[in-house]
Design an enzyme around this catalytic site. Sequence first.
Site, short mmCIF file in Angstrom:
data_model
loop_
_atom_site.label_atom_id
_atom_site.label_comp_id
_atom_site.label_asym_id
_atom_site.label_seq_id
_atom_site.Cartn_x
_atom_site.Cartn_y
_atom_site.Cartn_z
N GLY A 12 35.31 31.43 31.97
CA GLY A 12 35.55 32.83 32.28
C GLY A 12 36.60 33.05 33.36
CB VAL A 21 37.46 46.12 40.25
CG1 VAL A 21 37.64 46.68 41.66
CG2 VAL A 21 38.20 44.80 40.10
CB VAL A 54 47.86 40.95 47.61
CG1 VAL A 54 48.32 39.53 47.95
CG2 VAL A 54 49.00 41.75 47.02
CE LYS A 84 47.01 38.97 42.41
NZ LYS A 84 46.15 37.84 41.97
CE LYS A 141 46.15 41.48 39.39
NZ LYS A 141 44.77 41.16 39.60
CG ASP A 154 47.90 38.06 38.79
OD1 ASP A 154 47.45 39.21 38.68
OD2 ASP A 154 47.53 37.26 39.68
N GLY A 163 37.29 38.18 41.43
CA GLY A 163 35.84 38.32 41.30
C GLY A 163 35.42 39.72 41.66
CD GLU A 215 43.89 43.86 52.58
OE1 GLU A 215 44.29 44.35 53.63
OE2 GLU A 215 44.35 42.79 52.12
#
Lengths: 388, 388
Positions: free
Chosen positions: B182, B12, B127, B200, B100, B196, B298, B124
């Site tokens: 991946g 990220v 989620v 969220k 998250k 996960d 991604g 933002e």
Amino acid sequence: MANFAIMGFGIVGSGVAEVLRMNGESIARKLGEPLNLKYILDVRDLSATPYAKQAVKDFSVLENDPELDVVVESIGGAKVALEFTRRALLAGKHVVTSNKELVATHGKELLAIAKEKNVNYLFEASVGGGIPVLRPLFQCLAGNQIQEIVGILNGTTNYILTRMVKGGVTFAEALKEAQSKGYAEANPAADVEGLDAGRKICILSDLAWGREVRPEDISIQGISHLDLKDVDIASKAGYRVKLLGRALRLEDGRQAAYVAPHLVPEDCPIAPVDDVFNAIMIRGNAVGDVMFYGRGAGDLPTASAVMGDVLDALAHRAKRRDLGWSESAPLIRQEQDLPLFWYLRSESAPEGGEKLAEGAYITGPLSVKDARELAEKVNAAALLPVLR
Amino acid sequence: MANFAIMGFGIVGSGVAEVLRMNGESIARKLGEPLNLKYILDVRDLSATPYAKQAVKDFSVLENDPELDVVVESIGGAKVALEFTRRALLAGKHVVTSNKELVATHGKELLAIAKEKNVNYLFEASVGGGIPVLRPLFQCLAGNQIQEIVGILNGTTNYILTRMVKGGVTFAEALKEAQSKGYAEANPAADVEGLDAGRKICILSDLAWGREVRPEDISIQGISHLDLKDVDIASKAGYRVKLLGRALRLEDGRQAAYVAPHLVPEDCPIAPVDDVFNAIMIRGNAVGDVMFYGRGAGDLPTASAVMGDVLDALAHRAKRRDLGWSESAPLIRQEQDLPLFWYLRSESAPEGGEKLAEGAYITGPLSVKDARELAEKVNAAALLPVLR
């Protein structure tokens, strides 16, 4: 306490009052103070309604009240609405609207006045009814270069097309059904000829690229001449016919926008969007494709978007949001050189065309001009763009 | 010039730097000033990268720079990330994150510090990856009482389920494929066991109703025990099996949230959402159902959301957004009395059950407790909630 007024107490205006009645408590909690509907401006007599106390007939009452923070314009059209919006902004009021005609034709001027007076002119409800799309586009996707926007922007025509595809009825029959259900007006021209979708794609384009695109400068084709034959051929070949508004930015910085019925491949996320629902796909160079879906019209959905803007204007009373588009866009007309794929219905195969069904072909990429020439050459009975 | 820093230069963090490189010019135009990446904090050696000049190893450099406005936290986890986020907020920096785990477990505390220091803590990207959903929920839909949120919140499990449905492969085989592409980590537990998605749905619930719901307080069921048999029966009966996070508010003000694989009717807009895509439906009492769709993970999509928040924090440098949830929610556990419909696979028909296929039934509404008792009574081999 924050005070606001509603101008025009029709479907949207009364919806906004109803949302405040339903949700006043939670709205006050989010805002941090109660939200008070101080005035309703309408020519009609409201004395027999629960809103008799708020009713006024003279706009200058709103204009001259220093305690009035926000004005909701739900008059519609671009005459009285334009005058009152101008005057409200000049009087230092924030203005919130659902009026796509006014935003598409006078947005540039009204945003310039808002900037000068340091107030907000907000219009989330003008595109997609209650669906959040303008603020996500302008704010959440601000890190992207927007490459394309394409969407089902008009619920009336989407209802008619759904009936043609699923019910096998003609355009004229489907329109009658839509009128009897209250989805289409007695004079349905603005919807079925694509003007409503055209106004909305212009507003989306203005916000995405910050340059004005006017509805009268783009190619707009509606669904009134759509033949059931083509809807049938497309359905059998794995496509759905949808009226799409589309705006693109080419790599050289030129823009294009147009409205036309398209063949949409079934696996595209907007293909299954039926009835009065709207869906808008936005492609950014970082985020890829995102889609926003929901009811594109109706009193409460539209009022939901208006109320979101009212609360946002109040939260930013001291600071204006800059949503402006100041210049005109360097527009290419679809007629010139935007390359698209095309569906052709014709007895003789066009050169390079891929057969879709007996007497139906897909070909491209071709500009509208070249596609029209080709269609004439093979004496085609139908020519529609294909979304790829 | 506005200065920001990135803490944690993994997928990220480096995506955020890449978005600035790609779109710096359009970002500066929207912001009204250039955006400068002043520091990258990471334990790795960045001297051979284009970011050698920005690389720092000591957090206090960021903490003590009065010219640093915004810090992006993309470290992940809730240890170092928690300490640095606390200290950055206390030092008066706005913090933007995609983390998250940290938001779901420490959001309440961090928002309280942000409030005290009059800065923003924005998330933002936590989620739905790049999909705009938290700001539309909190801002555009502020005029609504939110009634329900339901969504496909995890791309890895949605890819696995898509392969099970369309490829007819078992969970174990589909997981292996996801790992080779991946899409799933070597240790896929947080994804496939639903944690996960659980984090969220808690964040969505927190923002929708302003009361904290913690992942450890809700029922979370993943897909690792899902039988291909049930996926097949559901497909043939017009349902798709999807792992859904779901949060509801009952009329008495109590809330519920849970994660479980569901049978979703094919005509529901989230049913056709396949592969690594996410989709979140929100039901408001004015707007009805709206849906947000796109890539839920991604580097660049997530970085798109982070950059949107960075620009928003800078636009509101002087004014904090109040996103806070201060109290705990009056939660009902799914196990207690939330009535749902259920899919049961069993050789003997359950009382009141509607036959779906040979040996498969739908029944309800029943609480989880009652559904489990019924499943035991008829010796059911499978029990899954059905979305209605």
